[in-house]
Design a protein around this motif. Sequence first.
Motif, PDB file in Angstrom:
ATOM      1  N   ALA A  23       1.245  24.042 -13.331  1.00  0.00           N
ATOM      2  CA  ALA A  23       0.033  23.433 -13.213  1.00  0.00           C
ATOM      3  C   ALA A  23      -0.278  22.875 -12.016  1.00  0.00           C
ATOM      4  O   ALA A  23      -1.371  23.160 -11.365  1.00  0.00           O
ATOM      5  CB  ALA A  23      -0.620  22.895 -14.612  1.00  0.00           C
ATOM      6  N   ALA A  28      -4.018  23.030 -10.228  1.00  0.00           N
ATOM      7  CA  ALA A  28      -4.903  22.493 -11.322  1.00  0.00           C
ATOM      8  C   ALA A  28      -5.127  21.092 -11.309  1.00  0.00           C
ATOM      9  O   ALA A  28      -4.497  20.482 -10.881  1.00  0.00           O
ATOM     10  CB  ALA A  28      -4.348  23.092 -12.666  1.00  0.00           C
ATOM     11  N   SER A  30      -5.565  17.368 -12.308  1.00  0.00           N
ATOM     12  CA  SER A  30      -4.630  16.720 -12.955  1.00  0.00           C
ATOM     13  C   SER A  30      -4.715  16.639 -14.565  1.00  0.00           C
ATOM     14  O   SER A  30      -3.718  16.590 -15.319  1.00  0.00           O
ATOM     15  CB  SER A  30      -4.424  15.414 -12.369  1.00  0.00           C
ATOM     16  OG  SER A  30      -5.549  14.582 -12.313  1.00  0.00           O
ATOM     17  N   VAL A  32      -5.724  18.887 -16.424  1.00  0.00           N
ATOM     18  CA  VAL A  32      -5.448  20.273 -17.047  1.00  0.00           C
ATOM     19  C   VAL A  32      -3.967  19.802 -17.104  1.00  0.00           C
ATOM     20  O   VAL A  32      -3.208  20.309 -18.170  1.00  0.00           O
ATOM     21  CB  VAL A  32      -5.846  21.302 -16.187  1.00  0.00           C
ATOM     22  CG1 VAL A  32      -5.015  22.444 -16.689  1.00  0.00           C
ATOM     23  CG2 VAL A  32      -7.441  21.466 -16.245  1.00  0.00           C
ATOM     24  N   GLY A  35      -2.861  17.652 -19.628  1.00  0.00           N
ATOM     25  CA  GLY A  35      -3.318  18.030 -20.952  1.00  0.00           C
ATOM     26  C   GLY A  35      -2.240  18.939 -21.672  1.00  0.00           C
ATOM     27  O   GLY A  35      -1.908  19.048 -22.757  1.00  0.00           O
ATOM     28  N   ILE A  36      -1.708  19.816 -20.652  1.00  0.00           N
ATOM     29  CA  ILE A  36      -0.619  20.730 -21.092  1.00  0.00           C
ATOM     30  C   ILE A  36       0.704  20.034 -21.512  1.00  0.00           C
ATOM     31  O   ILE A  36       1.237  20.180 -22.418  1.00  0.00           O
ATOM     32  CB  ILE A  36      -0.379  21.636 -19.885  1.00  0.00           C
ATOM     33  CG1 ILE A  36      -1.520  22.584 -19.615  1.00  0.00           C
ATOM     34  CG2 ILE A  36       1.236  22.369 -20.142  1.00  0.00           C
ATOM     35  CD1 ILE A  36      -1.224  23.443 -18.612  1.00  0.00           C
TER      36      ILE A  36
END
Length: 57
Positions: A23, A28, A30, A32, A35-36
């Motif tokens: 990501a 993407a 940060s 996101v 979150g992953i």
Amino acid sequence: MVSRDTKETALLVAGGVVGFLVANALGAPSAVAWGILIGVGGVGPTVRDEWRRRQDA
């Protein structure tokens, strides 16, 4: 010998770290990426353990 739960937890954590790195590499936001990492590597093993506990009861 390593237990099945330990192997699965290590796999989820590694998947979370790889997702986080991918990501970030793809640009993407940060939120996101974090979150992953938290979702897969932190919450995933907890949900799996709770699901197994309820299946055994």
